[in-house]
Design a protein around this motif. Structure first.
Motif, PDB file in Angstrom:
ATOM      1  N   LYS A 292      45.018  21.502   6.333  1.00 17.85           N
ATOM      2  CA  LYS A 292      46.364  22.057   6.473  1.00 17.85           C
ATOM      3  C   LYS A 292      47.388  20.961   6.186  1.00 17.85           C
ATOM      4  N   PRO A 293      48.593  21.337   5.816  1.00 18.31           N
ATOM      5  CA  PRO A 293      49.631  20.319   5.574  1.00 18.31           C
ATOM      6  C   PRO A 293      49.835  19.401   6.775  1.00 18.31           C
ATOM      7  N   GLU A 294      49.655  19.932   7.968  1.00 20.28           N
ATOM      8  CA  GLU A 294      49.848  19.107   9.159  1.00 20.28           C
ATOM      9  C   GLU A 294      48.727  18.101   9.366  1.00 20.28           C
ATOM     10  N   ASP A 295      47.692  18.138   8.552  1.00 17.48           N
ATOM     11  CA  ASP A 295      46.645  17.114   8.593  1.00 17.48           C
ATOM     12  C   ASP A 295      47.039  15.884   7.783  1.00 17.48           C
ATOM     13  N   THR A 296      48.142  15.975   7.079  1.00 14.45           N
ATOM     14  CA  THR A 296      48.606  14.845   6.278  1.00 14.45           C
ATOM     15  C   THR A 296      48.887  13.644   7.175  1.00 14.45           C
ATOM     16  N   ALA A 297      48.259  12.526   6.867  1.00 12.42           N
ATOM     17  CA  ALA A 297      48.376  11.322   7.691  1.00 12.42           C
ATOM     18  C   ALA A 297      47.550  10.213   7.061  1.00 12.42           C
ATOM     19  N   VAL A 298      47.719   9.011   7.594  1.00  8.17           N
ATOM     20  CA  VAL A 298      46.800   7.922   7.288  1.00  8.17           C
ATOM     21  C   VAL A 298      45.704   7.971   8.346  1.00  8.17           C
ATOM     22  N   TYR A 299      44.480   7.990   7.899  1.00 11.76           N
ATOM     23  CA  TYR A 299      43.337   8.099   8.791  1.00 11.76           C
ATOM     24  C   TYR A 299      42.674   6.723   8.955  1.00 11.76           C
TER      25      TYR A 299
ATOM     26  N   GLY B 190      40.088   9.227   1.133  1.00 17.16           N
ATOM     27  CA  GLY B 190      41.307  10.018   1.203  1.00 17.16           C
ATOM     28  C   GLY B 190      41.795  10.434  -0.173  1.00 17.16           C
ATOM     29  N   GLY B 191      42.840  11.240  -0.190  1.00 16.05           N
ATOM     30  CA  GLY B 191      43.400  11.693  -1.454  1.00 16.05           C
ATOM     31  C   GLY B 191      44.359  12.840  -1.256  1.00 16.05           C
ATOM     32  N   LEU B 192      44.736  13.438  -2.367  1.00 11.43           N
ATOM     33  CA  LEU B 192      45.624  14.596  -2.372  1.00 11.43           C
ATOM     34  C   LEU B 192      44.781  15.855  -2.529  1.00 11.43           C
ATOM     35  N   VAL B 193      44.981  16.800  -1.659  1.00 13.71           N
ATOM     36  CA  VAL B 193      44.209  18.039  -1.699  1.00 13.71           C
ATOM     37  C   VAL B 193      45.127  19.210  -1.358  1.00 13.71           C
ATOM     38  N   GLN B 194      44.812  20.355  -1.910  1.00 12.50           N
ATOM     39  CA  GLN B 194      45.599  21.546  -1.612  1.00 12.50           C
ATOM     40  C   GLN B 194      45.223  22.113  -0.251  1.00 12.50           C
ATOM     41  N   PRO B 195      46.136  22.842   0.366  1.00 13.42           N
ATOM     42  CA  PRO B 195      45.781  23.514   1.624  1.00 13.42           C
ATOM     43  C   PRO B 195      44.536  24.359   1.454  1.00 13.42           C
ATOM     44  N   GLY B 196      43.666  24.284   2.445  1.00 14.91           N
ATOM     45  CA  GLY B 196      42.398  24.982   2.374  1.00 14.91           C
ATOM     46  C   GLY B 196      41.278  24.172   1.764  1.00 14.91           C
ATOM     47  N   GLY B 197      41.615  23.037   1.190  1.00 17.37           N
ATOM     48  CA  GLY B 197      40.618  22.195   0.547  1.00 17.37           C
ATOM     49  C   GLY B 197      39.852  21.330   1.530  1.00 17.37           C
ATOM     50  N   SER B 198      38.994  20.475   0.972  1.00 15.34           N
ATOM     51  CA  SER B 198      38.120  19.625   1.782  1.00 15.34           C
ATOM     52  C   SER B 198      38.149  18.190   1.285  1.00 15.34           C
ATOM     53  N   LEU B 199      37.898  17.289   2.207  1.00 13.77           N
ATOM     54  CA  LEU B 199      37.715  15.875   1.900  1.00 13.77           C
ATOM     55  C   LEU B 199      36.659  15.333   2.844  1.00 13.77           C
ATOM     56  N   ARG B 200      35.987  14.278   2.395  1.00  9.00           N
ATOM     57  CA  ARG B 200      35.033  13.580   3.236  1.00  9.00           C
ATOM     58  C   ARG B 200      35.436  12.112   3.299  1.00  9.00           C
TER      59      ARG B 200
ATOM     60  N   LYS C 298      39.272  21.091  15.777  1.00  7.84           N
ATOM     61  CA  LYS C 298      38.012  21.733  16.156  1.00  7.84           C
ATOM     62  C   LYS C 298      37.699  22.895  15.234  1.00  7.84           C
ATOM     63  N   GLY C 299      36.449  22.949  14.803  1.00 10.34           N
ATOM     64  CA  GLY C 299      36.017  24.012  13.917  1.00 10.34           C
ATOM     65  C   GLY C 299      36.290  23.740  12.449  1.00 10.34           C
ATOM     66  N   ARG C 300      37.059  22.693  12.162  1.00 10.26           N
ATOM     67  CA  ARG C 300      37.376  22.365  10.768  1.00 10.26           C
ATOM     68  C   ARG C 300      36.829  21.000  10.360  1.00 10.26           C
ATOM     69  N   PHE C 301      36.801  20.069  11.289  1.00 12.19           N
ATOM     70  CA  PHE C 301      36.330  18.713  11.001  1.00 12.19           C
ATOM     71  C   PHE C 301      34.968  18.498  11.650  1.00 12.19           C
ATOM     72  N   THR C 302      34.142  17.707  10.976  1.00 12.25           N
ATOM     73  CA  THR C 302      32.835  17.349  11.513  1.00 12.25           C
ATOM     74  C   THR C 302      32.613  15.857  11.335  1.00 12.25           C
TER      75      THR C 302
ATOM     76  N   LEU D 167      33.748  11.615   8.195  1.00 16.67           N
ATOM     77  CA  LEU D 167      34.549  12.710   8.740  1.00 16.67           C
ATOM     78  C   LEU D 167      34.694  13.747   7.639  1.00 16.67           C
ATOM     79  N   GLN D 168      33.959  14.832   7.787  1.00 15.54           N
ATOM     80  CA  GLN D 168      34.072  15.949   6.845  1.00 15.54           C
ATOM     81  C   GLN D 168      35.227  16.825   7.292  1.00 15.54           C
ATOM     82  N   MET D 169      36.198  16.994   6.431  1.00 13.65           N
ATOM     83  CA  MET D 169      37.391  17.746   6.766  1.00 13.65           C
ATOM     84  C   MET D 169      37.472  18.977   5.867  1.00 13.65           C
ATOM     85  N   ASN D 170      37.387  20.135   6.477  1.00 15.95           N
ATOM     86  CA  ASN D 170      37.468  21.396   5.743  1.00 15.95           C
ATOM     87  C   ASN D 170      38.706  22.171   6.177  1.00 15.95           C
TER      88      ASN D 170
END
Length: 121
Positions: A87-94, A9-19, A65-69, A81-84
């Protein structure tokens, strides 16, 4: 006791990606699926995605759907979990957890520490 350790996890800008990674430790009894869940501040924990260990069948919440794999490496007892297009609404503890099936109807074990994902400009 089976435990999962989440990371990535981490801090990312909207439109960014995390794995995100989910590594099993302890007694790795046979489980059929791994699920990813998330909990945003003030909200209930929700299912995000899951994957069947044997078949590789996957399932996703409509919101991702269509953004996470989701994927898994059975040899390493690890799921990803590849997250592409974040969005701000994806902010959460995973969190991740072992499950009876995918889609998840029964989850096993206690929750881990989770990994914080913050999507903000």
């Amino acid at each position: 006791q089976l435990q999962f350790v989440e990371s990535g996890g981490g801090l990312v800008q909207p439109g960014g990606s995390l794995r995100l990674s989910c590594a099993a430790s302890g007694f790795t009894f046979h489980y059929n699926a791994i699920g990813w869940f998330r909990q945003a501040p003030g909200k209930e924990r929700e299912g995000v995605s899951c994957i069947s260990i044997n078949s590789g069948r996957t399932d996703y919440a409509d919101s991702v759907k269509g953004r996470f794999t989701i994927s898994r490496d059975n040899a390493k007892n690890t799921a990803y979990l590849q997250m592409n297009s974040l969005k701000p609404e994806d902010t959460a503890v995973y969190y991740c957890a072992a499950a009876l099936n995918c889609p998840v109807t029964v989850r096993f074990g206690s929750w881990g520490q989770g990994t914080q994902v913050t999507v903000s400009s």
